[in-house]
Design an enzyme around this catalytic site. Structure first.
Site, mmCIF file in Angstrom:
data_model
loop_
_atom_site.group_PDB
_atom_site.id
_atom_site.type_symbol
_atom_site.label_atom_id
_atom_site.label_comp_id
_atom_site.label_asym_id
_atom_site.label_seq_id
_atom_site.Cartn_x
_atom_site.Cartn_y
_atom_site.Cartn_z
ATOM 1 N N CYS A 61 0.826 -1.208 0.000
ATOM 2 C CA CYS A 61 0.000 0.000 0.000
ATOM 3 C C CYS A 61 0.856 1.252 0.000
ATOM 4 O O CYS A 61 1.896 1.312 0.650
ATOM 5 C CB CYS A 61 -0.914 -0.020 1.229
ATOM 6 S SG CYS A 61 -1.978 1.430 1.381
ATOM 7 N N CYS A 64 0.740 4.930 3.373
ATOM 8 C CA CYS A 64 1.700 5.347 4.398
ATOM 9 C C CYS A 64 3.103 5.325 3.815
ATOM 10 O O CYS A 64 3.401 4.543 2.918
ATOM 11 C CB CYS A 64 1.645 4.419 5.614
ATOM 12 S SG CYS A 64 0.111 4.549 6.572
ATOM 13 N N GLN A 238 -10.993 18.808 8.795
ATOM 14 C CA GLN A 238 -9.747 18.315 9.373
ATOM 15 C C GLN A 238 -9.791 16.799 9.422
ATOM 16 O O GLN A 238 -10.834 16.190 9.645
ATOM 17 C CB GLN A 238 -9.527 18.902 10.765
ATOM 18 C CG GLN A 238 -9.373 20.415 10.778
ATOM 19 C CD GLN A 238 -8.132 20.905 10.039
ATOM 20 O OE1 GLN A 238 -7.172 20.158 9.823
ATOM 21 N NE2 GLN A 238 -8.141 22.169 9.637
ATOM 22 N N CYS A 359 -0.722 23.834 6.339
ATOM 23 C CA CYS A 359 -0.468 22.434 5.985
ATOM 24 C C CYS A 359 0.756 22.315 5.089
ATOM 25 O O CYS A 359 0.977 21.270 4.477
ATOM 26 C CB CYS A 359 -1.697 21.820 5.307
ATOM 27 S SG CYS A 359 -2.209 22.655 3.804
#
Length: 405
Positions: A61, A64, A238, A359
């Site tokens: 994946c 992450c 958020q 951000c």
């Protein structure tokens, strides 16, 4: 053999002129570079900070990027990302540490969906790929979002094209899951009947398809302070409740006892509505449906001070100094591009206090330099990690005019 020297902005190792996937500083690796990148390195000498990835999907994946590193390493690295971004602009300010959201806390995510010969596949993209990998035991998402994957698969099987990929924005509300689909097949009469039936069968709170709401028993809501807000489908929120709380605590502290506050890039009221418990707020946001949702939440709440709102593109039409002078505090939470035009006007307006949420440490540092040059002091920076195990990092900061406190 290559010795990894540092991580780049994608959290990949860098050494010997190439990037190395999922490597850590100090590690000795070998592998064949393709296009300046070693995708499958062999770790010859692991760093002390290397750990076994906790998620079984991590190898395939791409959701992450840093599960192979200890929590302490990730926290230090993300804090250093902010420090180095400021240093590049000649800024040295106190960093008050990092707040990291726990595993299984993401309440919203955008997943990919592909229709297969038999059924459908829903998940995050595989590493460095546009293919989709299933994530039934994902450690990022709230368990309620994981439980909704069968519903997503059913929607993709019904309304997906075999040729392309659908995007499914999933959000956890008090009433349940909202699914906002883009890149699905165009609605026809059959889909207009079958898709709401699927959503109802799985108990979804709301289904929007290419911008059109197909099912909504009642408007799904989130609590923002004393208010309950129902944002438009697919709206920005958020990512985790814990991250939102950390940012709100910083903003509340930074604003202090200000009585007249302007909230720029206000969204649906994440900061506006809690701050309205003790100050009058003017909320400015480019997307009018977000402000409409905030306004409904404010009108139905008890004990809040006056909230006014204004739909305005702050990139093209920033608030000018004569509009800002009536406020004694500013809250600003721009997108990743930062707010260069608006910050230039803030610098001229000399509002006593600015609570800045960002951000993107690089654009934050650029805009901070403008404010500091105009006489502001950067009092503190708090790092907030809502996107655990990713390269993404957020922050909140307080600027003040020294002669005004």
């Amino acid at each position: 053999m290559i010795t990894v020297e540092r991580l780049n902005t994608r959290a990949e190792g860098v050494g010997g002129g190439v990037s190395v996937a999922r490597a850590l500083p100090g590690e000795v690796v070998e592998g064949t570079p393709e296009g300046g990148r070693i995708a499958q390195p062999k770790i010859l000498t692991p760093a002390p900070e290397r750990v076994a990835a906790p998620c079984r999907h991590y190898k395939a994946c791409g959701g992450c990027a840093l599960q192979h590193a200890s929590d302490a390493f990730v926290e230090t690295w993300k804090t250093d990302v902010v420090r180095q971004a400021m240093a590049a602009q000649g800024i040295d300010a106190p960093i008050r540490g990092i707040h990291t959201s726990p595993p299984r806390s993401r309440r919203r995510a955008v997943l990919g969906g592909r229709r297969l010969k038999s059924g459908a596949l829903v998940g995050f993209h595989a590493r460095a790929s546009d293919s989709v990998t299933a994530i039934p035991d994902c450690l990022l998402l709230d368990p309620a979002l994981i439980a909704a994957i069968p519903a997503l698969e059913a929607l993709v099987a019904e309304g997906g094209s075999r040729k392309g990929e659908m995007r499914l924005a999933v959000t956890l509300f008090e009433q349940g899951i909202e699914v906002s689909v883009t890149e699905g097949k165009p609605l026809d009469k059959a889909l207009s009947l079958s898709l709401p039936q699927i959503a109802g069968q799985f108990g979804l709170a709301r289904l929007a398809w290419n911008g059109e709401v197909l099912l909504q028993e009642e408007p799904p809501v989130l609590r923002m302070g004393r208010a309950r807000v129902s944002p438009p489908p697919g709206a920005f929120l958020q990512a985790t409740p814990q991250g939102e709380a950390a940012l709100l605590n910083c903003v509340t502290e930074a604003v202090g006892d200000a009585k007249q506050v302007v909230d720029l890039f206000a969204g649906a009221g994440t900061f506006t509505l809690p701050l309205a418990e003790r100050a009058e707020i003017h909320a400015v946001e480019g997307y009018a449906p977000m402000l409409a949702a905030m306004d409904r939440g404010w009108r139905n709440a008890q004990g809040l001070k006056r909230v006014t709102s204004e739909a305005r593109d702050l990139f093209r039409r920033p608030l000018m100094p004569d509009e800002l002078k009536r406020f004694d505090a500013v809250v600003i939470d721009p997108p990743r591009a930062g707010a260069e035009a608006q910050v230039a006007e803030l610098a001229k307006a000399a509002v006593p206090v600015i609570a800045h949420v960002s951000c993107n440490p690089v654009t934050f540092a650029r805009d901070a330099k403008t404010l500091i040059a105009a006489g502001y002091r950067l009092d503190w920076v708090q790092v907030v990690d809502q996107f655990r195990w990713s390269a993404h990092v957020e922050l909140a900061a307080r600027f003040s005019r020294p002669h005004m406190g």
